[in-house]
Design a protein around this motif. Structure first.
Motif, short mmCIF file in Angstrom:
data_model
loop_
_atom_site.label_atom_id
_atom_site.label_comp_id
_atom_site.label_asym_id
_atom_site.label_seq_id
_atom_site.Cartn_x
_atom_site.Cartn_y
_atom_site.Cartn_z
N ARG A 106 0.54 -1.12 -0.19
CA ARG A 106 0.00 0.13 0.14
C ARG A 106 0.74 1.21 0.02
N SER A 107 0.39 2.17 -0.85
CA SER A 107 1.28 3.69 -0.76
C SER A 107 0.95 4.23 0.40
N PRO A 108 2.00 4.63 1.15
CA PRO A 108 1.45 5.57 2.49
C PRO A 108 0.77 6.68 2.30
N PHE A 109 -0.12 7.08 3.05
CA PHE A 109 -1.03 8.10 3.05
C PHE A 109 -0.61 9.29 2.72
N ALA A 110 0.56 9.48 3.68
CA ALA A 110 1.25 10.92 3.62
C ALA A 110 2.07 11.17 2.09
N TRP A 111 2.45 9.97 1.59
CA TRP A 111 3.17 9.95 0.33
C TRP A 111 2.06 10.34 -0.68
N THR A 112 0.68 9.57 -0.50
CA THR A 112 -0.12 9.68 -1.61
C THR A 112 -0.71 11.29 -1.58
N LEU A 113 -0.63 11.74 -0.47
CA LEU A 113 -1.37 13.14 -0.07
C LEU A 113 -0.32 14.40 -0.86
N LEU A 114 1.20 13.94 -0.52
CA LEU A 114 2.13 14.61 -1.12
C LEU A 114 1.97 14.65 -2.76
N LEU A 115 1.72 13.27 -3.13
CA LEU A 115 1.82 13.23 -4.53
C LEU A 115 0.65 14.12 -5.38
N ILE A 116 -0.52 14.17 -4.69
CA ILE A 116 -1.74 14.84 -5.11
C ILE A 116 -1.54 16.45 -5.02
N VAL A 117 -0.90 16.81 -3.97
CA VAL A 117 -0.36 18.46 -3.89
C VAL A 117 0.40 18.95 -4.92
N VAL A 118 1.40 18.11 -5.19
CA VAL A 118 2.35 18.13 -6.31
C VAL A 118 1.81 18.34 -7.65
N ALA A 119 0.94 17.43 -7.74
CA ALA A 119 0.32 17.40 -9.06
C ALA A 119 -0.80 18.25 -9.41
N VAL A 120 -1.41 18.73 -8.25
CA VAL A 120 -2.27 19.97 -8.51
C VAL A 120 -1.64 21.29 -8.55
N ALA A 121 -0.25 21.43 -7.90
CA ALA A 121 0.21 22.55 -8.20
C ALA A 121 0.69 22.63 -9.16
N LEU A 122 1.64 21.55 -9.90
CA LEU A 122 2.09 21.73 -11.07
C LEU A 122 0.88 21.94 -12.28
N LEU A 123 -0.32 21.31 -12.25
CA LEU A 123 -1.26 21.75 -13.04
C LEU A 123 -1.92 23.22 -13.14
N MET A 124 -2.17 23.70 -12.12
CA MET A 124 -2.17 24.90 -11.68
C MET A 124 -1.38 26.15 -12.27
N VAL A 125 0.03 25.68 -12.26
CA VAL A 125 1.06 26.44 -12.68
C VAL A 125 0.99 26.50 -14.20
N THR A 126 0.93 25.29 -14.89
CA THR A 126 1.10 25.05 -16.20
C THR A 126 -0.30 25.18 -17.26
N VAL A 127 -1.42 24.63 -16.63
CA VAL A 127 -2.62 24.44 -17.48
C VAL A 127 -3.14 25.84 -18.17
N PRO A 128 -3.08 27.04 -17.38
CA PRO A 128 -3.35 28.29 -17.97
C PRO A 128 -2.48 28.72 -18.95
N GLU A 129 -1.37 28.30 -18.98
CA GLU A 129 -0.42 28.68 -19.97
C GLU A 129 -0.61 27.66 -21.20
N ALA A 130 -1.15 26.67 -21.12
CA ALA A 130 -1.01 25.56 -22.12
C ALA A 130 -1.82 25.64 -23.33
N GLY A 131 -2.79 26.78 -23.35
CA GLY A 131 -3.73 27.04 -24.36
C GLY A 131 -4.53 25.86 -24.87
N LEU A 132 -4.57 25.62 -26.27
CA LEU A 132 -5.33 24.19 -26.82
C LEU A 132 -4.83 23.18 -26.10
N LEU A 133 -3.54 22.96 -25.64
CA LEU A 133 -2.85 21.70 -25.18
C LEU A 133 -3.47 21.27 -23.63
N ALA A 134 -3.93 22.34 -23.12
CA ALA A 134 -4.50 22.17 -21.61
C ALA A 134 -5.03 20.86 -21.24
#
Length: 235
Positions: A106-134
């Motif tokens: 099983r993936s540790p809960f803390a690690w899973t939460l960290l992955l989600i936070v990092v993924a959301v942060a990356l998407l928040m930073v990149t998606v607005p600049e991605a245009g049609l590739l969003a």
């Protein structure tokens, strides 16, 4: 683990990273094309009766990664990024299948939460600049999150590979859509070092999951008590 089969991986990786550090563009380009085939040799060196159910999917993931590394070099400039992302997206999907073809912990809960936070942060930073590739960026981000989560269910080897994979792909995404955030010397060197490290650790996970007895560096099978494997390493 047969050290001989890892020799080409070490040699090609060393050449590639040195070429990047020295700014030797041609050597860096063509050594990158050899990275995934060198890792594939490790898997191909296993006897046919000792490959395990994840083996073909992992080999396919390396092949798709090779396409992502190689195809952009023969395409027009405006198609290179899409070709790279397309190859890596297929590789992500194949790694997902590979990691689910074998029993895992099983993936540790803390690690899973960290992955989600990092993924959301990356998407928040990149998606607005991605245009049609969003939409493609969102799908790729979800694939990356899934691969990292599943890899981390295979113990510290998989978790370390997952962390390196997220760093590598995160730097690529930021370089494509928010280059001002990663404008430092030797960024490509860090991208490739973490990329190769992640892929190598994923291959080690595949070697370890061929049998429940091989538990060094990974989580034991869920619901199964395995025999002690102290001092045992993947062959």
């Amino acid at each position: 683990m047969r050290a001989l089969t890892w020799g080409p991986v070490a040699a090609v990786t060393l050449v590639h990273l040195i070429a990047l550090a020295l700014g030797a563009g041609a050597a860096a380009a063509w050594s990158q094309v050899l990275l995934m085939p060198a890792l594939a040799v490790v898997l191909l060196g296993l006897p046919s009766d000792d490959r395990g159910p994840a083996w073909p999917w992992a080999l396919g993931a390396l092949a798709a990664s090779w396409v992502g590394d190689s195809l952009p070099r023969v395409l027009p400039a405006d198609a290179r990024f899409l070709a790279m992302v397309g190859g890596f997206a297929v590789a992500q999907g194949l790694w997902i299948v590979a990691f689910t073809r074998v029993d895992r912990g099983r993936s540790p809960f803390a690690w899973t939460l960290l992955l989600i936070v990092v993924a959301v942060a990356l998407l928040m930073v990149t998606v607005p600049e991605a245009g049609l590739l969003a939409p493609a960026v969102v799908v790729y981000g979800l694939l990356l999150l899934t691969v990292a989560w599943l890899a981390s269910s295979h113990g510290w080897v998989g978790a370390l590979g997952a962390a390196l994979f997220v760093v590598s792909d995160g730097l690529i995404a930021l370089g494509a859509f928010r280059p001002e955030l990663v404008d430092w010397a030797n960024r490509d060197l860090m991208v490739m070092a973490t990329y190769v490290g992640a892929q190598a650790l994923f291959v080690i996970v595949i070697l370890l999951t061929r049998s429940p007895d091989r538990t060094f560096g990974r989580a034991p099978r869920r619901g199964t008590r395995v025999r002690s494997s102290r001092g045992r390493h993947p062959r």
